[in-house]
Design a protein around this motif. Structure first.
Motif, PDB file in Angstrom:
ATOM      1  N   PRO A  22      12.281   0.803 -15.660  1.00 51.13           N
ATOM      2  CA  PRO A  22      12.323   2.109 -14.981  1.00 51.13           C
ATOM      3  C   PRO A  22      10.999   2.481 -14.308  1.00 51.13           C
ATOM      4  CG  PRO A  22      13.408   2.255 -17.095  1.00 51.13           C
ATOM      5  CD  PRO A  22      12.735   0.909 -17.059  1.00 51.13           C
ATOM      6  N   PHE A  23       9.870   2.085 -14.932  1.00 49.75           N
ATOM      7  CA  PHE A  23       8.572   2.373 -14.308  1.00 49.75           C
ATOM      8  C   PHE A  23       8.389   1.540 -13.048  1.00 49.75           C
ATOM      9  CE2 PHE A  23       4.003   1.645 -13.724  1.00 49.75           C
ATOM     10  CZ  PHE A  23       3.554   2.953 -13.677  1.00 49.75           C
ATOM     11  N   VAL A  24       8.770   0.252 -13.101  1.00 46.66           N
ATOM     12  CA  VAL A  24       8.698  -0.600 -11.911  1.00 46.66           C
ATOM     13  C   VAL A  24       9.558  -0.014 -10.803  1.00 46.66           C
ATOM     14  CG1 VAL A  24       9.223  -2.890 -10.986  1.00 46.66           C
ATOM     15  CG2 VAL A  24       8.222  -2.678 -13.269  1.00 46.66           C
ATOM     16  N   ALA A  25      10.761   0.457 -11.165  1.00 45.88           N
ATOM     17  CA  ALA A  25      11.657   1.068 -10.176  1.00 45.88           C
ATOM     18  C   ALA A  25      11.042   2.320  -9.575  1.00 45.88           C
ATOM     19  CB  ALA A  25      12.998   1.401 -10.835  1.00 45.88           C
ATOM     20  N   LEU A  26      10.352   3.103 -10.403  1.00 45.27           N
ATOM     21  CA  LEU A  26       9.695   4.315  -9.917  1.00 45.27           C
ATOM     22  C   LEU A  26       8.629   3.983  -8.881  1.00 45.27           C
ATOM     23  CD1 LEU A  26       9.009   7.373 -10.152  1.00 45.27           C
ATOM     24  CD2 LEU A  26       7.475   6.740 -12.027  1.00 45.27           C
ATOM     25  N   VAL A  27       7.789   3.000  -9.178  1.00 42.27           N
ATOM     26  CA  VAL A  27       6.731   2.598  -8.245  1.00 42.27           C
ATOM     27  C   VAL A  27       7.336   2.096  -6.936  1.00 42.27           C
ATOM     28  CG1 VAL A  27       4.826   0.992  -7.864  1.00 42.27           C
ATOM     29  CG2 VAL A  27       5.093   2.105 -10.093  1.00 42.27           C
ATOM     30  N   LEU A  28       8.366   1.249  -7.038  1.00 38.45           N
ATOM     31  CA  LEU A  28       9.018   0.722  -5.844  1.00 38.45           C
ATOM     32  C   LEU A  28       9.635   1.837  -5.008  1.00 38.45           C
ATOM     33  CD1 LEU A  28      10.793  -2.516  -7.157  1.00 38.45           C
ATOM     34  CD2 LEU A  28       8.889  -2.377  -5.532  1.00 38.45           C
ATOM     35  N   ALA A  29      10.292   2.779  -5.678  1.00 38.20           N
ATOM     36  CA  ALA A  29      10.935   3.882  -4.955  1.00 38.20           C
ATOM     37  C   ALA A  29       9.916   4.699  -4.176  1.00 38.20           C
ATOM     38  CB  ALA A  29      11.694   4.775  -5.937  1.00 38.20           C
ATOM     39  N   LEU A  30       8.737   4.929  -4.779  1.00 37.21           N
ATOM     40  CA  LEU A  30       7.698   5.705  -4.094  1.00 37.21           C
ATOM     41  C   LEU A  30       7.098   4.902  -2.940  1.00 37.21           C
ATOM     42  CD1 LEU A  30       5.921   7.328  -7.182  1.00 37.21           C
ATOM     43  CD2 LEU A  30       7.555   8.387  -5.603  1.00 37.21           C
ATOM     44  N   LEU A  31       6.893   3.602  -3.145  1.00 36.68           N
ATOM     45  CA  LEU A  31       6.327   2.765  -2.080  1.00 36.68           C
ATOM     46  C   LEU A  31       7.298   2.630  -0.898  1.00 36.68           C
ATOM     47  CD1 LEU A  31       4.677  -0.121  -4.171  1.00 36.68           C
ATOM     48  CD2 LEU A  31       3.508   1.734  -2.946  1.00 36.68           C
ATOM     49  N   LEU A  32       8.585   2.645  -1.190  1.00 34.20           N
ATOM     50  CA  LEU A  32       9.594   2.431  -0.143  1.00 34.20           C
ATOM     51  C   LEU A  32      10.088   3.725   0.493  1.00 34.20           C
ATOM     52  CD1 LEU A  32      11.742  -0.341  -1.900  1.00 34.20           C
ATOM     53  CD2 LEU A  32      10.163  -0.639   0.026  1.00 34.20           C
ATOM     54  N   ARG A  33       9.470   4.838   0.141  1.00 34.26           N
ATOM     55  CA  ARG A  33       9.933   6.119   0.705  1.00 34.26           C
ATOM     56  C   ARG A  33       9.923   6.147   2.240  1.00 34.26           C
ATOM     57  NH1 ARG A  33      10.559  10.830  -2.176  1.00 34.26           N
ATOM     58  NH2 ARG A  33       9.741  12.094  -0.488  1.00 34.26           N
ATOM     59  N   PRO A  34       8.934   5.518   2.912  1.00 32.12           N
ATOM     60  CA  PRO A  34       8.970   5.534   4.383  1.00 32.12           C
ATOM     61  C   PRO A  34      10.095   4.677   4.974  1.00 32.12           C
ATOM     62  CG  PRO A  34       6.741   5.075   3.565  1.00 32.12           C
ATOM     63  CD  PRO A  34       7.682   4.920   2.415  1.00 32.12           C
ATOM     64  N   VAL A  35      10.701   3.838   4.145  1.00 31.12           N
ATOM     65  CA  VAL A  35      11.713   2.894   4.636  1.00 31.12           C
ATOM     66  C   VAL A  35      13.090   3.327   4.147  1.00 31.12           C
ATOM     67  CG1 VAL A  35      12.465   0.486   4.663  1.00 31.12           C
ATOM     68  CG2 VAL A  35      10.015   1.041   4.489  1.00 31.12           C
ATOM     69  N   GLY A  36      14.030   3.421   5.030  1.00 30.70           N
ATOM     70  CA  GLY A  36      15.382   3.782   4.646  1.00 30.70           C
ATOM     71  C   GLY A  36      16.122   2.605   4.035  1.00 30.70           C
ATOM     72  N   TYR A  37      16.881   2.833   2.982  1.00 30.86           N
ATOM     73  CA  TYR A  37      17.680   1.769   2.391  1.00 30.86           C
ATOM     74  C   TYR A  37      18.872   1.456   3.295  1.00 30.86           C
ATOM     75  CZ  TYR A  37      15.393   2.547  -2.178  1.00 30.86           C
ATOM     76  OH  TYR A  37      14.491   2.647  -3.201  1.00 30.86           O
ATOM     77  N   PRO A  38      19.250   0.183   3.436  1.00 30.54           N
ATOM     78  CA  PRO A  38      20.526  -0.130   4.085  1.00 30.54           C
ATOM     79  C   PRO A  38      21.669   0.530   3.320  1.00 30.54           C
ATOM     80  CG  PRO A  38      19.197  -2.108   3.777  1.00 30.54           C
ATOM     81  CD  PRO A  38      18.510  -1.009   3.017  1.00 30.54           C
ATOM     82  N   VAL A  39      22.754   0.789   3.999  1.00 31.22           N
ATOM     83  CA  VAL A  39      23.890   1.483   3.386  1.00 31.22           C
ATOM     84  C   VAL A  39      24.390   0.738   2.156  1.00 31.22           C
ATOM     85  CG1 VAL A  39      26.259   2.257   3.740  1.00 31.22           C
ATOM     86  CG2 VAL A  39      24.573   2.549   5.560  1.00 31.22           C
ATOM     87  N   TRP A  40      24.462  -0.608   2.257  1.00 29.15           N
ATOM     88  CA  TRP A  40      25.009  -1.363   1.131  1.00 29.15           C
ATOM     89  C   TRP A  40      24.089  -1.305  -0.085  1.00 29.15           C
ATOM     90  CZ3 TRP A  40      22.625  -5.462  -1.275  1.00 29.15           C
ATOM     91  CH2 TRP A  40      21.569  -6.064  -0.598  1.00 29.15           C
ATOM     92  N   VAL A  41      22.765  -1.262   0.141  1.00 23.63           N
ATOM     93  CA  VAL A  41      21.820  -1.153  -0.975  1.00 23.63           C
ATOM     94  C   VAL A  41      21.981   0.200  -1.660  1.00 23.63           C
ATOM     95  CG1 VAL A  41      19.376  -0.999  -1.614  1.00 23.63           C
ATOM     96  CG2 VAL A  41      20.143  -2.763  -0.012  1.00 23.63           C
ATOM     97  N   ASP A  42      22.070   1.256  -0.855  1.00 27.43           N
ATOM     98  CA  ASP A  42      22.246   2.598  -1.413  1.00 27.43           C
ATOM     99  C   ASP A  42      23.544   2.675  -2.217  1.00 27.43           C
ATOM    100  OD1 ASP A  42      21.172   5.468  -1.322  1.00 27.43           O
ATOM    101  OD2 ASP A  42      23.273   5.735  -0.725  1.00 27.43           O
ATOM    102  N   SER A  43      24.604   2.038  -1.704  1.00 27.78           N
ATOM    103  CA  SER A  43      25.893   2.051  -2.392  1.00 27.78           C
ATOM    104  C   SER A  43      25.822   1.318  -3.730  1.00 27.78           C
ATOM    105  CB  SER A  43      26.967   1.421  -1.503  1.00 27.78           C
ATOM    106  OG  SER A  43      28.205   1.365  -2.161  1.00 27.78           O
TER     107      SER A  43
END
Length: 301
Positions: A165-186
């Motif tokens: 969960p901590f790794v996911a948190l860091v990744l989510a913050l780093l990727l904030r400028p980048v939009g997820y593809p629809v399939w990834v979000d799904s």
């Protein structure tokens, strides 16, 4: 509210029935716990933290979960030994009493009782408060409490840094400028949606209400702290702060009144920190919170 109670109650009861059916051998909760902590929770964090919009005026709401988690340590370490509780039991109370179920109970309850404006505040409390505490301080505390010998600081830091969960948190913050593809979000949405039913099913698998009587002193202490003392002190503290909007105060108090976090109980079980007590904190605390949390909201209004 009825939908929230229905989902949580159904998953919990299904877990209890599964255990009594004999189809699930002892220890079956382990794989469910691992999936929740290593797959479902990181997926949820990756999706929600990536899109969270933070308003500086909500800083107070975000800080509150950090404060009552930090207060849980001294509180339970002081009173726990007076009740004859072991180090593992005290650690279980710190994790479950110090972290609230601000996501899967708190967010639907905030939306039902306070509307969209209250929900926006509740999301900040959950994501920048409870989830961050779980991924950092709580993970660190669980690792220290479960270690047979004192771990060096580097080893503890490594456990936190590699906790999914901590790794996911860091990744989510780093990727904030980048939009997820629809399939990834799904995919993230569907995996994250499994967290609540699987976590509560796992709690049901481990829940033995026959053990309540023997654990009543510890259980009472933990639930008194989480369901009464925490929201009461938060209420008084927010009233003393000038300039806060009524909605921020109400939503923050409501979130502070939530029952113990399911993921915190699973974290305790994963580290063998009195799993029975941790599960009872969740299994008894969630139904009680459906009464105590609205009462706290009524008082703050």
């Amino acid at each position: 509210m009825s939908q929230v109670i229905g989902l949580l109650g159904t998953c919990l009861v299904l877990g209890v029935l599964a255990r009594r059916s004999g189809k699930f051998p002892e220890g079956s909760a382990g794989p469910f716990n691992t999936f929740v902590l290593y797959v479902a929770l990181p997926a949820l964090v990756l999706r929600v933290m990536h899109r969270l919009e933070f308003v500086p005026s909500l800083l107070v709401a975000a800080v509150v979960p950090w404060l009552y988690y930090l207060a849980a340590g001294p509180f339970f370490r002081w009173l726990g030994p007076k009740l004859g509780l072991s180090k593992e039991s005290v650690a279980a109370l710190v994790l479950t009493g110090g972290l609230g179920n601000t996501a899967f109970v708190g967010l639907p309850m905030a939306e039902a009782l306070l509307g969209a404006e209250g929900l926006a505040v509740a999301v900040v409390v959950d994501q920048l408060g409870s989830f961050l505490v779980l991924s950092t301080l709580a993970t660190l505390a669980a690792a220290r409490a479960s270690a047979e010998v004192a771990l060096p600081l580097g080893a503890l830091a490594k456990k936190v840094a590699t906790f999914p969960p901590f790794v996911a948190l860091v990744l989510a913050l780093l990727l904030r400028p980048v939009g997820y593809p629809v399939w990834v979000d799904s995919v993230l949405e569907r995996l994250g949606a499994l967290l609540t039913p699987l976590a509560l099913f796992s709690v049901g698998l481990q829940l033995r209400l026959s053990g309540v009587k023997a654990r009543l002193p510890a259980l009472s202490l933990g639930l008194l702290y989480k369901l009464v003392l925490v929201p009461g002190v938060v209420m008084l503290g927010l009233w003393a702060l000038p300039g806060l909007s009524p909605m921020v105060v109400q939503a923050t108090v409501l979130q502070a009144a939530m029952a113990p976090m399911v993921s915190a109980a699973i974290l305790a079980a994963e580290h063998r920190l009195d799993p029975e007590l941790a599960v009872l904190m969740v299994g008894v605390g969630i139904p009680l919170s459906f009464v105590t949390a609205p009462v706290m909201l009524w008082l703050v209004r």
